[in-house]
Every structure is written in structure tokens, then in C-alpha cells.
Scaffold this motif. Structure first.
Motif, PDB file in Angstrom:
ATOM      1  N   TYR A   1    -105.192  21.274  52.993  1.00 33.07           N
ATOM      2  CA  TYR A   1    -104.112  21.982  52.452  1.00 33.07           C
ATOM      3  C   TYR A   1    -102.899  21.917  52.810  1.00 33.07           C
ATOM      4  CZ  TYR A   1    -107.920  23.925  49.711  1.00 33.07           C
ATOM      5  OH  TYR A   1    -108.828  24.102  48.740  1.00 33.07           O
ATOM      6  N   SER A   2    -102.905  20.551  52.786  1.00 35.52           N
ATOM      7  CA  SER A   2    -101.857  19.913  53.578  1.00 35.52           C
ATOM      8  C   SER A   2     -99.777  20.972  53.563  1.00 35.52           C
ATOM      9  CB  SER A   2    -100.775  18.368  53.903  1.00 35.52           C
ATOM     10  OG  SER A   2    -102.076  18.476  54.292  1.00 35.52           O
ATOM     11  N   ASP A   3     -99.177  22.112  53.289  1.00 34.84           N
ATOM     12  CA  ASP A   3     -97.965  23.083  53.141  1.00 34.84           C
ATOM     13  C   ASP A   3     -97.838  23.685  54.073  1.00 34.84           C
ATOM     14  OD1 ASP A   3    -100.430  24.780  53.290  1.00 34.84           O
ATOM     15  OD2 ASP A   3     -99.636  25.838  50.924  1.00 34.84           O
ATOM     16  N   LEU A   4     -96.620  23.974  53.646  1.00 38.61           N
ATOM     17  CA  LEU A   4     -96.207  24.707  55.412  1.00 38.61           C
ATOM     18  C   LEU A   4     -97.023  26.056  55.589  1.00 38.61           C
ATOM     19  CD1 LEU A   4     -94.178  25.085  58.121  1.00 38.61           C
ATOM     20  CD2 LEU A   4     -92.585  25.594  56.335  1.00 38.61           C
ATOM     21  N   ASP A   5     -97.607  26.715  54.401  1.00 34.78           N
ATOM     22  CA  ASP A   5     -97.766  27.928  54.662  1.00 34.78           C
ATOM     23  C   ASP A   5     -99.724  27.739  55.883  1.00 34.78           C
ATOM     24  OD1 ASP A   5     -96.351  29.248  53.108  1.00 34.78           O
ATOM     25  OD2 ASP A   5     -98.221  28.911  50.833  1.00 34.78           O
ATOM     26  N   SER A   6     -99.785  26.869  55.932  1.00 35.96           N
ATOM     27  CA  SER A   6    -100.856  26.469  56.426  1.00 35.96           C
ATOM     28  C   SER A   6    -100.648  26.177  57.692  1.00 35.96           C
ATOM     29  CB  SER A   6    -101.286  24.792  56.254  1.00 35.96           C
ATOM     30  OG  SER A   6    -102.446  25.682  55.002  1.00 35.96           O
ATOM     31  N   ALA A   7     -99.706  25.521  57.688  1.00 34.99           N
ATOM     32  CA  ALA A   7     -99.302  25.218  59.459  1.00 34.99           C
ATOM     33  C   ALA A   7     -98.567  26.248  59.672  1.00 34.99           C
ATOM     34  CB  ALA A   7     -97.948  24.361  59.151  1.00 34.99           C
TER      35      ALA A   7
ATOM     36  N   LEU B   1     -92.964  22.335  51.042  1.00 31.68           N
ATOM     37  CA  LEU B   1     -94.320  21.123  50.084  1.00 31.68           C
ATOM     38  C   LEU B   1     -93.777  20.545  51.699  1.00 31.68           C
ATOM     39  CD1 LEU B   1     -95.470  22.405  47.398  1.00 31.68           C
ATOM     40  CD2 LEU B   1     -96.244  23.404  48.692  1.00 31.68           C
ATOM     41  N   GLY B   2     -95.644  19.243  51.810  1.00 31.02           N
ATOM     42  CA  GLY B   2     -95.188  17.995  52.377  1.00 31.02           C
ATOM     43  C   GLY B   2     -96.149  17.725  53.277  1.00 31.02           C
ATOM     44  N   GLN B   3     -96.904  16.507  52.343  1.00 33.35           N
ATOM     45  CA  GLN B   3     -98.157  15.797  53.278  1.00 33.35           C
ATOM     46  C   GLN B   3     -97.501  14.940  53.601  1.00 33.35           C
ATOM     47  OE1 GLN B   3    -100.727  15.212  49.555  1.00 33.35           O
ATOM     48  NE2 GLN B   3    -101.534  17.194  49.551  1.00 33.35           N
ATOM     49  N   ALA B   4     -97.230  14.728  53.761  1.00 33.91           N
ATOM     50  CA  ALA B   4     -96.350  13.024  54.646  1.00 33.91           C
ATOM     51  C   ALA B   4     -96.519  13.373  55.882  1.00 33.91           C
ATOM     52  CB  ALA B   4     -94.572  12.454  54.452  1.00 33.91           C
ATOM     53  N   PRO B   5     -96.636  12.762  56.498  1.00 37.57           N
ATOM     54  CA  PRO B   5     -96.247  12.524  58.405  1.00 37.57           C
ATOM     55  C   PRO B   5     -95.424  13.113  58.653  1.00 37.57           C
ATOM     56  CG  PRO B   5     -98.190  10.483  57.740  1.00 37.57           C
ATOM     57  CD  PRO B   5     -97.100  10.768  56.320  1.00 37.57           C
ATOM     58  N   SER B   6     -94.337  12.729  57.850  1.00 34.26           N
ATOM     59  CA  SER B   6     -92.490  12.726  58.565  1.00 34.26           C
ATOM     60  C   SER B   6     -92.840  14.280  57.730  1.00 34.26           C
ATOM     61  CB  SER B   6     -92.057  11.971  57.490  1.00 34.26           C
ATOM     62  OG  SER B   6     -91.835  12.328  56.348  1.00 34.26           O
ATOM     63  N   MET B   7     -93.346  15.202  57.177  1.00 34.48           N
ATOM     64  CA  MET B   7     -93.051  16.373  56.392  1.00 34.48           C
ATOM     65  C   MET B   7     -94.046  17.224  57.674  1.00 34.48           C
ATOM     66  SD  MET B   7     -90.501  16.504  55.246  1.00 34.48           S
ATOM     67  CE  MET B   7     -90.544  18.620  55.251  1.00 34.48           C
ATOM     68  N   GLN B   8     -95.342  17.224  58.142  1.00 36.03           N
ATOM     69  CA  GLN B   8     -96.194  17.702  59.352  1.00 36.03           C
ATOM     70  C   GLN B   8     -95.514  17.230  60.780  1.00 36.03           C
ATOM     71  OE1 GLN B   8     -99.333  18.689  58.440  1.00 36.03           O
ATOM     72  NE2 GLN B   8     -98.288  18.149  55.533  1.00 36.03           N
ATOM     73  N   GLU B   9     -94.235  16.006  60.524  1.00 34.71           N
ATOM     74  CA  GLU B   9     -93.656  17.128  62.246  1.00 34.71           C
ATOM     75  C   GLU B   9     -92.564  17.757  61.803  1.00 34.71           C
ATOM     76  OE1 GLU B   9     -94.585  15.121  65.053  1.00 34.71           O
ATOM     77  OE2 GLU B   9     -96.125  14.589  63.890  1.00 34.71           O
ATOM     78  N   VAL B  10     -92.077  17.695  60.923  1.00 34.86           N
ATOM     79  CA  VAL B  10     -90.873  18.606  60.908  1.00 34.86           C
ATOM     80  C   VAL B  10     -91.251  20.589  60.586  1.00 34.86           C
ATOM     81  CG1 VAL B  10     -89.462  19.873  59.133  1.00 34.86           C
ATOM     82  CG2 VAL B  10     -89.945  18.132  59.625  1.00 34.86           C
ATOM     83  N   PHE B  11     -92.552  20.959  60.190  1.00 33.26           N
ATOM     84  CA  PHE B  11     -93.730  21.724  60.451  1.00 33.26           C
ATOM     85  C   PHE B  11     -94.109  22.303  61.824  1.00 33.26           C
ATOM     86  CE2 PHE B  11     -96.436  20.453  55.922  1.00 33.26           C
ATOM     87  CZ  PHE B  11     -94.471  20.745  55.496  1.00 33.26           C
ATOM     88  N   ARG B  12     -94.169  20.931  62.418  1.00 34.84           N
ATOM     89  CA  ARG B  12     -95.145  21.803  64.039  1.00 34.84           C
ATOM     90  C   ARG B  12     -93.388  21.893  64.766  1.00 34.84           C
ATOM     91  NH1 ARG B  12     -97.468  16.301  63.037  1.00 34.84           N
ATOM     92  NH2 ARG B  12    -100.558  16.348  62.879  1.00 34.84           N
ATOM     93  N   ALA B  13     -92.754  21.636  64.332  1.00 36.37           N
ATOM     94  CA  ALA B  13     -91.255  21.182  65.727  1.00 36.37           C
ATOM     95  C   ALA B  13     -90.495  22.791  64.891  1.00 36.37           C
ATOM     96  CB  ALA B  13     -90.430  20.036  64.758  1.00 36.37           C
ATOM     97  N   ILE B  14     -91.178  23.048  63.945  1.00 33.16           N
ATOM     98  CA  ILE B  14     -90.942  24.128  62.810  1.00 33.16           C
ATOM     99  C   ILE B  14     -91.674  25.701  63.288  1.00 33.16           C
ATOM    100  CG2 ILE B  14     -90.438  26.272  61.635  1.00 33.16           C
ATOM    101  CD1 ILE B  14     -89.860  24.245  58.941  1.00 33.16           C
ATOM    102  N   GLY B  15     -92.699  24.784  64.043  1.00 32.96           N
ATOM    103  CA  GLY B  15     -93.419  25.965  64.709  1.00 32.96           C
ATOM    104  C   GLY B  15     -93.219  26.568  66.492  1.00 32.96           C
ATOM    105  N   ARG B  16     -92.941  25.370  66.657  1.00 31.03           N
ATOM    106  CA  ARG B  16     -93.083  25.405  67.975  1.00 31.03           C
ATOM    107  C   ARG B  16     -91.415  25.712  68.813  1.00 31.03           C
ATOM    108  NH1 ARG B  16     -95.076  20.020  68.246  1.00 31.03           N
ATOM    109  NH2 ARG B  16     -97.564  19.951  69.301  1.00 31.03           N
TER     110      ARG B  16
ATOM    111  N   LEU C   1     -84.608  15.867  58.079  1.00 25.16           N
ATOM    112  CA  LEU C   1     -85.435  16.110  57.336  1.00 25.16           C
ATOM    113  C   LEU C   1     -85.225  14.742  56.879  1.00 25.16           C
ATOM    114  CD1 LEU C   1     -84.283  19.560  55.931  1.00 25.16           C
ATOM    115  CD2 LEU C   1     -86.669  18.604  58.159  1.00 25.16           C
ATOM    116  N   PRO C   2     -86.346  14.026  56.793  1.00 21.97           N
ATOM    117  CA  PRO C   2     -86.926  12.498  55.729  1.00 21.97           C
ATOM    118  C   PRO C   2     -85.839  12.746  54.472  1.00 21.97           C
ATOM    119  CG  PRO C   2     -88.817  13.868  55.927  1.00 21.97           C
ATOM    120  CD  PRO C   2     -87.916  14.588  56.737  1.00 21.97           C
ATOM    121  N   ALA C   3     -86.306  11.635  54.041  1.00 16.70           N
ATOM    122  CA  ALA C   3     -85.088  11.764  52.451  1.00 16.70           C
ATOM    123  C   ALA C   3     -86.483  11.036  51.765  1.00 16.70           C
ATOM    124  CB  ALA C   3     -84.033  10.502  52.254  1.00 16.70           C
ATOM    125  N   LEU C   4     -86.925  11.588  50.353  1.00 19.62           N
ATOM    126  CA  LEU C   4     -87.780  11.834  48.849  1.00 19.62           C
ATOM    127  C   LEU C   4     -88.385  11.084  49.142  1.00 19.62           C
ATOM    128  CD1 LEU C   4     -89.506  14.182  48.034  1.00 19.62           C
ATOM    129  CD2 LEU C   4     -88.334  13.482  45.716  1.00 19.62           C
TER     130      LEU C   4
END
Length: 470
Positions: free
Chosen positions: A83-89, A138-153, A305-308
């Protein structure tokens, strides 16, 4: 050396990870449930690294994460989820996870994470990473996963953050996420678009004014800095801030004090500043349109933030989310996109990015005649749009190129077009992932060995330093 623990109710996932660890001579132990792993912990066994799924029957992986961190705060826990959304991260990082691994994942990528965790424990025993994030994106793309990780840290940090991204990519959402899961979460979050306020009013808007400071100032007014006291001030479109206000902002960031317009007593500012812009601030600095010293004050941590159009795989899940939300707001049944409509929309450029997609979904909820939305139901300007990536158009261009090569270079057509096609796909995927080959291979749906071989065959390996980047 203690084994690596794998906790997942999916036998195939356990088997794949077991084989990967065995190839590297890394000891492992597998569990089909979090409760089984908990019982083993209570018996006195402790893993070297824990790799756990989130959603399982019974206790979840997040329950297991909390249980582990309560007694072994320095134990690296890698959380897997489909479930690749920011909630999980968010939940993973808030619980102190070492890393977050969205499914489906590349086995080599997972293995690299485990090895990195082992290496860090060996070199920095007792070290732990305090992390947390925020939901809503929301975002499953690797570029959004990087954003999620950065926000977490960044969640336990008070650092100034500069967010770069085109209009409509969600810069304010990210700023709000940084605030909501920061030590300042219980204080105000104040947002202001510096480009939307006339320059002669912006100073008063930011810093407030004293009674009688100018015509119409009939009472003292607190500005946005005071309103955000103890919390976060988000300055959107900072690149458009007038030069004189850039000087005042720099002074606040430098010494933490400011003066209201017409005031003579300094006001202390205890505010975290997050800024955002769609512009290239480095270029504006070179052109003399933005202060270099202010740029360096703001550019402590930068998020892009990546463009859509750079994360097209997220368009279907975002569209479903926005259609459901619009239906809920209007009290109607959610519309559904046909497969053809999804494919067509995925090819659109969306210059307005996520905001444009959200507006489109609201329009469809109101205007589309049936419950199933097809291409014909899209607004006329989108149906008539000339799209290089839309089905049909690029095939017509390919057919024309094939005809030309058949006439000019018979016998070489297949090789020339195949190399051009594969090279283009790989270059675009590498651009989308910032040169990370494993993630690029995932985007294209090919294996790591395949992309490495193709890069070598096609002469695309000038940046060899990216080869091992996960």
C-alpha cells in the motif's frame, strides 16, 4: 551473528527473500505472522535486522515495530507494504523504522537495504534514526517514495526547508505534512502566497503594523510571523518576493527578530520557515533577482516534487481517489474510469499537475453522463489535445520513420529502430529516478541485469557511479 528475520504471511515473499539472503551467506529466520515473531522475541531470541510486512492477519507489522522498538530501540526494522501511500510511510517512520520498502520491490534492492542495515549496526552500534512523516499524499512512483522518505527523516527537525516543484504538484501539502509531524505540530501552521498579495501590502501582511503606521491603520495588527508563533510559516512562491522584503526576511532568519511596520520595538519570532517556489532560484540569483545570502538561508534542506508527467503510474490511483472524494462531497455514487480512459489520461501532459487532475475528476463527477467514464466523456480540450504519448500518435510517427528507413537503409531498419526505442525508454526511466538503475528497471518492468546489459550495449553507461544506487 544473529539472523535476519523475515515476517510476512505471503509464503512467496518469504521464499524470495530467503533465497536472496542465502546467496549472500546471511543467516535468516522466517515467520508467517507478527505474533509468532513476538513469541520468539519473548523467548529471548533477537534478530540482527527485522524485515516485516505491514498488513497481516492478526497483529500488523506496525504492531510488531512498536513492540520491537519498546525493548530494542536500535534494532533496524525494514517495513514492506503493498500500500504505497504516505500513510504507510508515516506510520513506519513514526514507529522508528529503519527504511520503508514499497511492494513490488526489486530483490536486489531489498538485499542492499538489509546489507546496509547490517553494516550500519556493525559500524555504529547503538545508533538509531528518529524519523516520522505525515499522511495525505498518494504516490507509488519511486520519485514520490523519495519524497516520503525525506519527509519522514525531517519530522523531528526544525530545519528550514525549500520545496521546489511546478504549480499544482502539492507543495503546500508537503509543507503541511512537515508541520503536522514535527515537534511544532500543536502550534499554528500559517500559509501565505507571496505572489498573490500586492507588494505594498505584503510587508504588513508578513510583519504586522502599529496603529497609525499608514493611512487606514486604525489599530495594531499582528502579521503572519506572529500568528505562526511557535509553529510553522509557509511562504509559497518565495521567488516572487520583492527585493526589499527579501532583506527583511533575511534579517528575521538571521537574528530571529523583526519590527512591525511603523514599530520601534523588536518582536521575537519563534517560527520554522518553509518556503516553496516553481522557479529556479539559482538562476534568479545569477540574474540579480533574488538575494544570494537569503537563498543560502532558505536552502538548508531542499525537496523536489516531481511533475505529474514524471510519475504517470500514479495517475490511475490519484484519479480514483479524487473521483471518490468528489462523489463523497456531492453525495453521489463515485464514477469509474474505463480502461481506455485510464490509458488515455495516463498519456496526458497535465501541465497543471495534480491540481489539474483533481479538477478534472470533479468535473467528471458532475458532468459525465454515466457511471463509467470513457474517453468521449472527457472535456473537449483534453480529447482534442495533441499528445505525443497518446496511443496512436507516436505509432503514426514510428510508421513514418520506418517507411523512411526502409527506403534509405534496407537491412538495418529493425536494429536502428530497436536501439533507438530501447535507448529512449531507458534514458527516460533513468531521468525519472535520478539515475537509479534498480528503480528505473522497476518502472520499465524489466530486471536489474537486463537494464545493466542494455545500458552497456547501447553505450548509455557514462554515469557509472549510478550503477549501484538503489
Amino acid at each position: 551473528m544473529n539472523p535476519v528475520w523475515i515476517v510476512d504471511d505471503d509464503r512467496s515473499i518469504r521464499w524470495v527473500l530467503e533465497k536472496a539472503l542465502a546467496r549472500e551467506d546471511i543467516k535468516y529466520k522466517s515467520f508467517a505472522s507478527a505474533s509468532e515473531a513476538k513469541r520468539t522475541l519473548e523467548d529471548g531470541e533477537v534478530p540482527q535486522v527485522l524485515v516485516s510486512d505491514v498488513r497481516m492477519p492478526g497483529d500488523s507489522g506496525l504492531d510488531l515495530l512498536r513492540h520491537v522498538k519498546a525493548s530494542w530501540p536500535d534494532l533496524p526494522v525494514i517495513i514492506m507494504t503493498a500500500y504505497s501511500d504516505l500513510d504507510s510511510a508515516v506510520a513506519a517512520f513514526q514507529g522508528g523504522a529503519y527504511e520503508y520498502l514499497p511492494k513490488p520491490f526489486d530483490v536486489d534492492q531489498a538485499l542492499d537495504l538489509v546489507k546496509r542495515a547490517i553494516a550500519e549496526i556493525e559500524h555504529h552500534p547503538g545508533a538509531s534514526e528518529a524519523t516520522a512523516v505525515a499522511p495525505e499524499i498518494l504516490g507509488q512512483a519511486p520519485s514520490m517514495q523519495e519524497v516520503f522518505r525525506a519527509i519522514g527523516r525531517l519530522s523531528q527537525s526544525h530545519a528550514t526547508v525549500l520545496i521546489n516543484g511546478e504549480s499544482g504538484t502539492g507543495k503546500e501539502l508537503v509543507a503541511h505534512a512537515l508541520h503536522r509531524h514535527s515537534p511544532r505540530r500543536d502550534a499554528p501552521f500559517i500559509a501565505i502566497n507571496t505572489a498573490a498579495i500586492p507588494r505594498d501590502l505584503l510587508e504588513s501582511e508578513l510583519f504586522g503594523h502599529e496603529k497609525g503606521a499608514f493611512t487606514g491603520a486604525t489599530a495594531q495588527r499582528r502579521g503572519r510571523f506572529e500568528q505562526a508563533e511557535g509553529g510553522t510559516l509557509f511562504l509559497d512562491e518565495i521567488g516572487d518576493m520583492p527585493a526589499e522584503l527579501q532583506t527583511r526576511l533575511l534579517r528575521v532568519l538571521s537574528d530571529g527578530n523583526f519590527y512591525r511596520v511603523g514599530g520601534h520595538s523588536p518582536v521575537k519570532a519563534n517560527v520554522r520557515v518553509i518556503t516553496a517556489t516553481h522557479q529556479n532560484l539559482e538562476e534568479r540569483v545569477k540574474q540579480g533577482q533574488f538575494r544570494e545570502d537569503l537563498f543560502h538561508r532558505l536552502n538548508v534542506i531542499r525537496l523536489r516534487l516531481p511533475a505529474l508527467r514524471e510519475r504517470r503510474e500514479d495517475i490511475p490511483v490519484l484519479a480514483r481517489h479524487f473521483l471518490a472524494r468528489s462523489a463523497q462531497d456531492l453525495g453521489v455514487e463515485p464514477k469509474r474510469l474505463s480502461a481506455a480512459a485510464i490509458k488515455y489520461m495516463t498519456g496526458l501532459e497535465f501541465p497543471g499537475n495534480v491540481r489539474q487532475l483533481e479538477n478534472l475528476c470533479h468535473w467528471l463527477t458532475v458532468m459525465a453522463p454515466g457511471q463509467i467514464v470513457d474517453i468521449v466523456d472527457l472535456p473537449a480540450e483534453l480529447r482534442e489535445q495533441s499528445i505525443g504519448n497518446a496511443p496512436g500518435n507516436w505509432l503514426d510517427a514510428l510508421a513514418a520513420e520506418a517507411d523512411a528507413l526502409i527506403a534509405a537503409k534496407p537491412g538495418e531498419v529493425f536494429e536502428l529502430l530497436t536501439r533507438a526505442f530501447e535507448g529512449l525508454l531507458i534514458r527516460r526511466a533513468l531521468t525519472a529516478t535520478g539515475g537509479r538503475r534498480i528503480e528505473a528497471a522497476q518502472l520499465l518492468g524489466i530486471g536489474r541485469n537486463t537494464i545493466t546489459r542494455k545500458i552497456q550495449e547501447l553505450g548509455l553507461d557514462e554515469n557509472k557511479g549510478n550503477d549501484s544506487t538503489p
